[in-house]
Design a protein around this motif. Structure first.
Motif, PDB file in Angstrom:
ATOM      1  N   LEU A 105      47.019  46.013  36.908  1.00 12.64           N
ATOM      2  CA  LEU A 105      46.060  44.938  36.671  1.00 12.64           C
ATOM      3  C   LEU A 105      45.153  44.828  37.881  1.00 12.64           C
ATOM      4  CD1 LEU A 105      45.028  42.510  34.999  1.00 12.64           C
ATOM      5  CD2 LEU A 105      46.772  41.111  36.161  1.00 12.64           C
ATOM      6  N   LEU A 106      43.848  44.931  37.664  1.00 16.85           N
ATOM      7  CA  LEU A 106      42.866  44.849  38.746  1.00 16.85           C
ATOM      8  C   LEU A 106      42.081  43.551  38.612  1.00 16.85           C
ATOM      9  CD1 LEU A 106      40.611  47.698  40.094  1.00 16.85           C
ATOM     10  CD2 LEU A 106      39.656  45.424  39.696  1.00 16.85           C
ATOM     11  N   ILE A 107      42.046  42.776  39.697  1.00 19.13           N
ATOM     12  CA  ILE A 107      41.342  41.496  39.708  1.00 19.13           C
ATOM     13  C   ILE A 107      40.192  41.590  40.708  1.00 19.13           C
ATOM     14  CG2 ILE A 107      41.518  39.012  40.058  1.00 19.13           C
ATOM     15  CD1 ILE A 107      44.518  39.258  39.508  1.00 19.13           C
ATOM     16  N   PRO A 108      38.957  41.650  40.235  1.00 23.51           N
ATOM     17  CA  PRO A 108      37.808  41.701  41.141  1.00 23.51           C
ATOM     18  C   PRO A 108      37.489  40.314  41.682  1.00 23.51           C
ATOM     19  CG  PRO A 108      37.072  41.793  38.872  1.00 23.51           C
ATOM     20  CD  PRO A 108      38.574  41.739  38.825  1.00 23.51           C
ATOM     21  N   GLY A 109      36.489  40.257  42.550  1.00 25.47           N
ATOM     22  CA  GLY A 109      36.079  38.991  43.121  1.00 25.47           C
ATOM     23  C   GLY A 109      34.778  38.497  42.529  1.00 25.47           C
ATOM     24  N   GLY A 110      34.266  37.437  43.114  1.00 19.85           N
ATOM     25  CA  GLY A 110      33.018  36.852  42.643  1.00 19.85           C
ATOM     26  C   GLY A 110      33.084  35.341  42.710  1.00 19.85           C
ATOM     27  N   THR A 111      31.968  34.707  42.434  1.00 22.83           N
ATOM     28  CA  THR A 111      31.912  33.248  42.516  1.00 22.83           C
ATOM     29  C   THR A 111      32.845  32.581  41.514  1.00 22.83           C
ATOM     30  OG1 THR A 111      30.021  33.253  41.001  1.00 22.83           O
ATOM     31  CG2 THR A 111      29.542  33.262  43.364  1.00 22.83           C
ATOM     32  N   GLY A 112      33.162  33.270  40.419  1.00 21.84           N
ATOM     33  CA  GLY A 112      34.040  32.691  39.407  1.00 21.84           C
ATOM     34  C   GLY A 112      35.504  32.660  39.779  1.00 21.84           C
ATOM     35  N   VAL A 113      35.849  33.248  40.913  1.00 17.29           N
ATOM     36  CA  VAL A 113      37.253  33.268  41.346  1.00 17.29           C
ATOM     37  C   VAL A 113      37.789  31.858  41.556  1.00 17.29           C
ATOM     38  CG1 VAL A 113      38.630  33.696  43.439  1.00 17.29           C
ATOM     39  CG2 VAL A 113      37.481  35.583  42.291  1.00 17.29           C
ATOM     40  N   ASP A 114      36.946  30.969  42.049  1.00 13.55           N
ATOM     41  CA  ASP A 114      37.408  29.614  42.351  1.00 13.55           C
ATOM     42  C   ASP A 114      37.962  28.920  41.106  1.00 13.55           C
ATOM     43  OD1 ASP A 114      36.596  29.585  45.159  1.00 13.55           O
ATOM     44  OD2 ASP A 114      34.570  29.688  44.361  1.00 13.55           O
ATOM     45  N   ALA A 115      37.325  29.140  39.956  1.00 15.23           N
ATOM     46  CA  ALA A 115      37.830  28.543  38.716  1.00 15.23           C
ATOM     47  C   ALA A 115      39.158  29.170  38.317  1.00 15.23           C
ATOM     48  CB  ALA A 115      36.800  28.714  37.595  1.00 15.23           C
ATOM     49  N   LEU A 116      39.303  30.473  38.550  1.00 12.21           N
ATOM     50  CA  LEU A 116      40.553  31.157  38.185  1.00 12.21           C
ATOM     51  C   LEU A 116      41.727  30.650  39.009  1.00 12.21           C
ATOM     52  CD1 LEU A 116      39.542  34.909  37.715  1.00 12.21           C
ATOM     53  CD2 LEU A 116      39.756  33.120  35.980  1.00 12.21           C
ATOM     54  N   THR A 117      41.488  30.341  40.283  1.00 14.66           N
ATOM     55  CA  THR A 117      42.593  29.888  41.139  1.00 14.66           C
ATOM     56  C   THR A 117      43.133  28.531  40.706  1.00 14.66           C
ATOM     57  OG1 THR A 117      41.081  28.872  42.744  1.00 14.66           O
ATOM     58  CG2 THR A 117      41.723  31.174  43.133  1.00 14.66           C
ATOM     59  N   GLU A 118      42.383  27.836  39.863  1.00 17.10           N
ATOM     60  CA  GLU A 118      42.831  26.534  39.370  1.00 17.10           C
ATOM     61  C   GLU A 118      43.203  26.575  37.892  1.00 17.10           C
ATOM     62  OE1 GLU A 118      39.730  23.801  40.274  1.00 17.10           O
ATOM     63  OE2 GLU A 118      39.925  24.021  42.456  1.00 17.10           O
ATOM     64  N   ASP A 119      43.159  27.755  37.301  1.00 20.04           N
ATOM     65  CA  ASP A 119      43.468  27.905  35.882  1.00 20.04           C
ATOM     66  C   ASP A 119      44.942  28.304  35.726  1.00 20.04           C
ATOM     67  OD1 ASP A 119      43.582  28.397  33.192  1.00 20.04           O
ATOM     68  OD2 ASP A 119      42.150  30.064  33.195  1.00 20.04           O
ATOM     69  N   GLU A 120      45.762  27.375  35.332  1.00 19.41           N
ATOM     70  CA  GLU A 120      47.204  27.620  35.249  1.00 19.41           C
ATOM     71  C   GLU A 120      47.549  28.732  34.273  1.00 19.41           C
ATOM     72  OE1 GLU A 120      49.623  26.559  37.108  1.00 19.41           O
ATOM     73  OE2 GLU A 120      48.184  25.441  38.325  1.00 19.41           O
ATOM     74  N   ALA A 121      46.807  28.843  33.177  1.00 12.31           N
ATOM     75  CA  ALA A 121      47.094  29.894  32.184  1.00 12.31           C
ATOM     76  C   ALA A 121      46.871  31.274  32.787  1.00 12.31           C
ATOM     77  CB  ALA A 121      46.222  29.703  30.945  1.00 12.31           C
ATOM     78  N   THR A 122      45.790  31.410  33.548  1.00 10.31           N
ATOM     79  CA  THR A 122      45.505  32.699  34.196  1.00 10.31           C
ATOM     80  C   THR A 122      46.568  33.029  35.229  1.00 10.31           C
ATOM     81  OG1 THR A 122      43.115  32.505  33.860  1.00 10.31           O
ATOM     82  CG2 THR A 122      43.851  33.960  35.626  1.00 10.31           C
ATOM     83  N   LEU A 123      46.901  32.060  36.062  1.00 10.57           N
ATOM     84  CA  LEU A 123      47.906  32.303  37.097  1.00 10.57           C
ATOM     85  C   LEU A 123      49.260  32.629  36.477  1.00 10.57           C
ATOM     86  CD1 LEU A 123      47.019  29.473  39.658  1.00 10.57           C
ATOM     87  CD2 LEU A 123      46.231  31.855  39.622  1.00 10.57           C
ATOM     88  N   LYS A 124      49.594  31.970  35.388  1.00 15.46           N
ATOM     89  CA  LYS A 124      50.860  32.239  34.709  1.00 15.46           C
ATOM     90  C   LYS A 124      50.891  33.662  34.168  1.00 15.46           C
ATOM     91  CE  LYS A 124      53.816  30.590  30.930  1.00 15.46           C
ATOM     92  NZ  LYS A 124      53.971  29.580  29.844  1.00 15.46           N
ATOM     93  N   ALA A 125      49.762  34.109  33.589  1.00 15.09           N
ATOM     94  CA  ALA A 125      49.690  35.468  33.050  1.00 15.09           C
ATOM     95  C   ALA A 125      49.784  36.514  34.156  1.00 15.09           C
ATOM     96  CB  ALA A 125      48.392  35.652  32.263  1.00 15.09           C
ATOM     97  N   VAL A 126      49.146  36.250  35.307  1.00 12.72           N
ATOM     98  CA  VAL A 126      49.197  37.188  36.437  1.00 12.72           C
ATOM     99  C   VAL A 126      50.620  37.266  36.981  1.00 12.72           C
ATOM    100  CG1 VAL A 126      48.395  37.611  38.791  1.00 12.72           C
ATOM    101  CG2 VAL A 126      46.764  36.899  37.031  1.00 12.72           C
ATOM    102  N   LYS A 127      51.273  36.114  37.130  1.00 13.08           N
ATOM    103  CA  LYS A 127      52.663  36.106  37.602  1.00 13.08           C
ATOM    104  C   LYS A 127      53.583  36.801  36.609  1.00 13.08           C
ATOM    105  CE  LYS A 127      52.664  31.616  38.552  1.00 13.08           C
ATOM    106  NZ  LYS A 127      53.120  30.268  39.002  1.00 13.08           N
ATOM    107  N   ALA A 128      53.314  36.622  35.310  1.00 13.21           N
ATOM    108  CA  ALA A 128      54.134  37.266  34.290  1.00 13.21           C
ATOM    109  C   ALA A 128      53.994  38.778  34.362  1.00 13.21           C
ATOM    110  CB  ALA A 128      53.739  36.767  32.904  1.00 13.21           C
ATOM    111  N   PHE A 129      52.778  39.255  34.628  1.00 17.28           N
ATOM    112  CA  PHE A 129      52.589  40.698  34.770  1.00 17.28           C
ATOM    113  C   PHE A 129      53.428  41.226  35.922  1.00 17.28           C
ATOM    114  CE2 PHE A 129      50.648  44.300  36.887  1.00 17.28           C
ATOM    115  CZ  PHE A 129      50.500  45.204  35.838  1.00 17.28           C
ATOM    116  N   ALA A 130      53.418  40.501  37.043  1.00 11.39           N
ATOM    117  CA  ALA A 130      54.194  40.937  38.207  1.00 11.39           C
ATOM    118  C   ALA A 130      55.680  41.012  37.888  1.00 11.39           C
ATOM    119  CB  ALA A 130      53.955  39.981  39.370  1.00 11.39           C
TER     120      ALA A 130
END
Length: 320
Positions: free
Chosen positions: A76-101
């Motif tokens: 899983l590759l996660i690029p950067g950008g101004t939209g990263v700030d919203a992702l760091t506060e999105d619990e669904a995204t963080l949960k999916a990333v942790k689940a992948f790990a």
């Protein structure tokens, strides 16, 4: 090298405000990697909900699917950008990333630029060395359990990879290709993309080049470029002054005015940054001291102590 047993699949996360180069750079490198004419990587583009997104440059990007807790990819590759700030506060995204790990024990988590902040927010960088774009230093410091080294081009620990930002995503991709397919394939990709196979030094080394470009006066600019290009040179104050066509006092005044440091401090900074790049290649410390211009290990140790407040061996243990 033998043909890989299977094509390695990589999911690339897209989101509104993604930096297009963070995506295109590494993806183009993976696309160019072939072993004996065979494709090595297969890239799939995903977004948080499968919908199209708009990159920070305005380009609209389509997604092949949605990020889920059961993503089928190898990496899983996660690029950067101004939209990263919203992702760091999105619990669904963080949960999916942790689940992948958790669910992909051999899968790699790869971040480019500020994408590392998503890994940090998910708690996956705790206790690990990591890097991200220099401009995100204040954001990075909010994740106090991460061993940030924002001068490094890229850092890999286990199966987690982080890179400094933008074009360094290509550097990181090349190191992964070299790891997977061998140096010959990585070199072929570097030639295809017309980039260096391995850049030494860190983000501040490129800032040093910018110092040269914005320094007042072409004489000082040329001198700075000489020192950066040849850190092993005998750069005493007298030799620096001769190379610049100035007397030592005038040269010192120019450095203080344009770079807010003495010529000796500048030379030490260049050599330290060059040494840091060489240390990431696991070279013997004595050889690094010679190749970076310090001449002997004791001088290099003193320089690291002045710059970072730690011994070289401690630096290598944390970030080597």
């Amino acid at each position: 090298m033998d043909i890989p047993l299977k094509i390695r699949t990589i999911d690339v996360l897209l989101f509104d405000g993604v930096n297009l180069l963070d995506v295109a750079g590494p993806v183009q490198a993976f696309e160019a990697a072939h072993v004996n004419g065979r494709e090595t990587y297969s890239v799939r583009f995903i977004s948080t909900d499968g919908a199209p997104v708009r990159a920070s440059c305005g380009l609209k990007l389509a997604a092949d699917g949605a990020l889920s807790a059961a993503t089928p990819s190898d990496d899983l590759l996660i690029p950067g950008g101004t939209g990263v700030d919203a992702l760091t506060e999105d619990e669904a995204t963080l949960k999916a990333v942790k689940a992948f790990a958790t669910q992909a024990p051999k899968g790699r988590l790869i971040s480019v630029c500020s994408g590392a902040l998503v890994l940090a927010a998910a708690g996956l960088l705790d206790g690990r060395p990591a890097t991200t774009h220099w401009s995100r230093a204040s954001d990075a410091r909010t994740y106090k359990n991460v061993l940030w080294d924002l001068d490094r081009i890229s850092i890999s620990t286990g199966r987690i990879y982080t890179s400094a930002g933008v074009t360094t995503g290509i550097d990181l991709a090349l190191s992964i290709i070299r790891e997977d397919c061998g140096p010959a394939t990585a070199l072929a990709v570097a030639r295809e993309l017309v980039v260096q196979l391995h850049r030494t030094g860190g983000q501040s080394q490129f800032a040093t080049h910018l110092d040269a470009q914005f320094a007042v006066g072409s004489t000082l600019t040329r001198l700075i470029e000489q020192v950066v290009t040849e850190p092993k040179g005998n750069w005493s104050l007298e030799n620096l002054a001769n190379a610049a066509g100035m007397n030592p006092r005038t040269l010192s005044r120019h450095f203080k005015r344009d770079l807010q440091e003495t010529p000796a401090q500048f030379v030490e900074r260049v050599r330290v940054e060059h040494a840091r790049g060489l240390l990431s290649e696991d070279r013997p410390l004595k050889q690094v001291a010679i190749d970076s211009g310090f001449g002997d290990l004791q001088r290099m140790r003193r320089a690291f102590q002045r710059r970072f407040g730690i011994h070289v061996s401690d630096y290598v243990s944390a970030f080597g």
